[in-house]
Design a protein around this motif. Structure first.
Motif, mmCIF file in Angstrom:
data_model
loop_
_atom_site.group_PDB
_atom_site.id
_atom_site.type_symbol
_atom_site.label_atom_id
_atom_site.label_comp_id
_atom_site.label_asym_id
_atom_site.label_seq_id
_atom_site.Cartn_x
_atom_site.Cartn_y
_atom_site.Cartn_z
ATOM 1 N N GLY A 160 16.574 20.571 -26.046
ATOM 2 C CA GLY A 160 15.715 19.696 -26.832
ATOM 3 C C GLY A 160 15.839 18.222 -26.527
ATOM 4 O O GLY A 160 15.336 17.379 -27.281
ATOM 5 N N ALA A 161 16.491 17.879 -25.414
ATOM 6 C CA ALA A 161 16.663 16.474 -25.053
ATOM 7 C C ALA A 161 15.408 15.910 -24.396
ATOM 8 O O ALA A 161 14.558 16.645 -23.875
ATOM 9 C CB ALA A 161 17.850 16.326 -24.104
ATOM 10 N N ILE A 162 15.301 14.591 -24.415
ATOM 11 C CA ILE A 162 14.269 13.860 -23.675
ATOM 12 C C ILE A 162 14.925 13.446 -22.360
ATOM 13 O O ILE A 162 15.820 12.595 -22.338
ATOM 14 C CB ILE A 162 13.789 12.629 -24.465
ATOM 15 C CG1 ILE A 162 13.247 13.063 -25.832
ATOM 16 C CG2 ILE A 162 12.732 11.861 -23.670
ATOM 17 C CD1 ILE A 162 13.106 11.924 -26.812
ATOM 18 N N VAL A 163 14.511 14.058 -21.271
ATOM 19 C CA VAL A 163 15.255 13.985 -20.015
ATOM 20 C C VAL A 163 14.604 13.047 -19.013
ATOM 21 O O VAL A 163 13.400 13.130 -18.742
ATOM 22 C CB VAL A 163 15.391 15.388 -19.388
ATOM 23 C CG1 VAL A 163 16.246 15.325 -18.128
ATOM 24 C CG2 VAL A 163 16.000 16.365 -20.390
ATOM 25 N N THR A 164 15.434 12.168 -18.436
ATOM 26 C CA THR A 164 15.023 11.311 -17.326
ATOM 27 C C THR A 164 15.860 11.686 -16.113
ATOM 28 O O THR A 164 17.095 11.751 -16.198
ATOM 29 C CB THR A 164 15.235 9.820 -17.658
ATOM 30 O OG1 THR A 164 14.412 9.462 -18.768
ATOM 31 C CG2 THR A 164 14.873 8.936 -16.468
ATOM 32 N N GLY A 165 15.206 11.947 -14.991
ATOM 33 C CA GLY A 165 15.896 12.308 -13.760
ATOM 34 C C GLY A 165 15.754 11.212 -12.720
ATOM 35 O O GLY A 165 14.657 10.667 -12.526
ATOM 36 N N LEU A 166 16.848 10.882 -12.059
ATOM 37 C CA LEU A 166 16.853 9.848 -11.030
ATOM 38 C C LEU A 166 17.028 10.502 -9.662
ATOM 39 O O LEU A 166 17.994 11.239 -9.434
ATOM 40 C CB LEU A 166 18.001 8.871 -11.293
ATOM 41 C CG LEU A 166 18.211 7.724 -10.305
ATOM 42 C CD1 LEU A 166 17.008 6.790 -10.301
ATOM 43 C CD2 LEU A 166 19.480 6.951 -10.655
ATOM 44 N N VAL A 167 16.076 10.263 -8.748
ATOM 45 C CA VAL A 167 16.142 10.799 -7.383
ATOM 46 C C VAL A 167 15.938 9.687 -6.380
ATOM 47 O O VAL A 167 15.333 8.663 -6.691
ATOM 48 C CB VAL A 167 15.092 11.921 -7.166
ATOM 49 C CG1 VAL A 167 15.355 13.106 -8.061
ATOM 50 C CG2 VAL A 167 13.672 11.396 -7.383
ATOM 51 N N ARG A 168 16.417 9.889 -5.168
ATOM 52 C CA ARG A 168 16.333 8.846 -4.144
ATOM 53 C C ARG A 168 15.007 8.866 -3.393
ATOM 54 O O ARG A 168 14.539 7.836 -2.929
ATOM 55 C CB ARG A 168 17.475 9.016 -3.141
ATOM 56 C CG ARG A 168 18.861 8.874 -3.750
ATOM 57 C CD ARG A 168 19.939 9.256 -2.759
ATOM 58 N NE ARG A 168 19.955 8.383 -1.594
ATOM 59 C CZ ARG A 168 20.639 8.628 -0.489
ATOM 60 N NH1 ARG A 168 21.334 9.753 -0.382
ATOM 61 N NH2 ARG A 168 20.620 7.785 0.510
ATOM 62 N N ARG A 169 14.388 10.054 -3.264
ATOM 63 C CA ARG A 169 13.222 10.183 -2.400
ATOM 64 C C ARG A 169 12.007 10.658 -3.181
ATOM 65 O O ARG A 169 12.103 11.522 -4.045
ATOM 66 C CB ARG A 169 13.506 11.176 -1.271
ATOM 67 C CG ARG A 169 14.731 10.833 -0.446
ATOM 68 C CD ARG A 169 15.015 11.929 0.570
ATOM 69 N NE ARG A 169 16.285 11.723 1.254
ATOM 70 C CZ ARG A 169 16.830 12.592 2.103
ATOM 71 N NH1 ARG A 169 16.207 13.732 2.353
ATOM 72 N NH2 ARG A 169 17.990 12.335 2.681
ATOM 73 N N GLU A 170 10.855 10.145 -2.816
ATOM 74 C CA GLU A 170 9.603 10.472 -3.500
ATOM 75 C C GLU A 170 9.309 11.965 -3.440
ATOM 76 O O GLU A 170 8.832 12.558 -4.422
ATOM 77 C CB GLU A 170 8.448 9.689 -2.857
ATOM 78 C CG GLU A 170 7.103 9.902 -3.537
ATOM 79 C CD GLU A 170 7.054 9.302 -4.929
ATOM 80 O OE1 GLU A 170 6.523 9.983 -5.831
ATOM 81 O OE2 GLU A 170 7.541 8.182 -5.111
ATOM 82 N N GLU A 171 9.595 12.604 -2.305
ATOM 83 C CA GLU A 171 9.270 14.027 -2.162
ATOM 84 C C GLU A 171 10.123 14.919 -3.066
ATOM 85 O O GLU A 171 9.810 16.090 -3.257
ATOM 86 C CB GLU A 171 9.421 14.471 -0.702
ATOM 87 C CG GLU A 171 10.820 14.390 -0.133
ATOM 88 C CD GLU A 171 11.122 13.054 0.546
ATOM 89 O OE1 GLU A 171 12.035 13.025 1.386
ATOM 90 O OE2 GLU A 171 10.445 12.053 0.211
#
Length: 309
Positions: A160-171
């Motif tokens: 039930g969390a509001i999740v933000t994901g951090l990635v290095r590449r657009e793909e």
């Protein structure tokens, strides 16, 4: 004693890894002998293989079939489909596995799916449990397209969390959007993730400068849990503990008492369609050298799974 095939360190071959002949495992009374069908790779064990001595046998995760049950009567019976983990040496045809680090595979879960769960799935599960109650709380996951990061995003969303994901590449953003991550931040600069905070829980897989930076995005009283140092492998555990003002929780290792019940929880979620193992590559284990190089170059998103035959 009989011989089996296993992946071993050989500094003379390309990639330092090859399938060679070794002595078969001799199980302790609380260990089951498992005929391995699939293994999954983790960055930590692959990095260790780049500097390990000749003859060492790497490998944590495995799935397969119980060939010989534990002599003490614990664990599953012969013929049971299982998955689990060992301290080292899982990349082999036959492996002795402590029964408290083993769990059954549900009928509708594949060997490949099950093999992804032990290290990456448990790391994600235990990290989030350190974060506490997650319903309607903001969670940031760094390195979110990796195996641990992807599982963490999925489990946090299930809670039930509001999740933000951090990635290095657009793909890499697409795989997170497909699993329902609420916000995806792309780029080398982690500062961009600040706009979706402050966060109640941060699960960091990167270590180094990123760990220090994202910890400043925490809500007062929030928790930052570090589970690795993907971007700075030379960073020691002590460095990670001291890198964040006010401290950081560091997940380091698995519970010595066993993880069977937790493995079962993850497997049931896969069986019920609630958790989707992020398999990016499947190949035969004879391609171990090529696959590990791809993993070291960070060109694999999610998990790489090798079939053992």
């Amino acid at each position: 004693m009989s011989k089996i095939h296993a992946i071993v360190i050989d500094p003379a071959v390309r990639g330092r890894l090859k399938v060679g002949e070794v002595e078969a495992s001799r199980p302790a009374s609380s260990e089951a002998l498992v005929r391995v069908h699939a293994i999954s790779l983790n960055l930590g064990e692959v990095r260790t293989a780049t500097r390990a001595n000749a003859g060492w046998r790497p490998g944590w995760d495995l799935s397969g079939v119980v060939e010989q049950p534990a002599a003490d009567g614990s664990g599953p019976s012969a013929g049971t489909r299982v998955f689990g983990m060992v301290h080292s040496g899982s990349w082999a045809e036959l492996v002795a596995v402590p029964t408290n680090f083993l769990s059954e595979i549900p009928d509708n879960v594949t060997y490949a799916q099950a093999a992804t769960l032990p290290v990456a799935g448990l790391t994600a599960l235990f990290a989030l449990e350190k974060g506490g109650f997650l319903l309607n709380r903001k969670v940031l996951v760094t390195g979110a397209s990796g195996g641990v990061g992807n599982f963490t995003c999925q489990l946090a969303k299930q809670a039930g969390a509001i999740v933000t994901g951090l990635v290095r590449r657009e793909e890499r953003a697409g795989c997170l959007l497909r699993i329902g991550v609420h916000n995806v931040v792309v780029g080398e600069d982690v500062v961009a993730a600040r706009s979706f905070g402050p966060y109640d829980v941060i699960v960091d897989t990167l270590g180094g400068k990123s760990l220090h930076m994202v910890s400043s995005f925490l809500e007062e009283g929030g928790s930052c849990i570090n589970v690795g140092s993907a971007t700075e492998p030379e960073m020691t555990l002590q460095d990670r503990l001291q890198s964040v003002p006010g401290g950081v929780l560091v997940l380091n290792g698995m519970p010595p008492g066993g993880v069977s019940k937790d493995l079962g929880r993850l497997a049931r979620m896969v069986a019920d369609g609630l958790l989707h193992p992020p398999i990016d590559l499947e190949a035969p284990w004879t391609e171990i050298a090529e696959v590990t190089q791809s993993l070291l170059k960070r060109s694999i998103a999610g998990k790489a799974v090798l079939s053992v035959s």
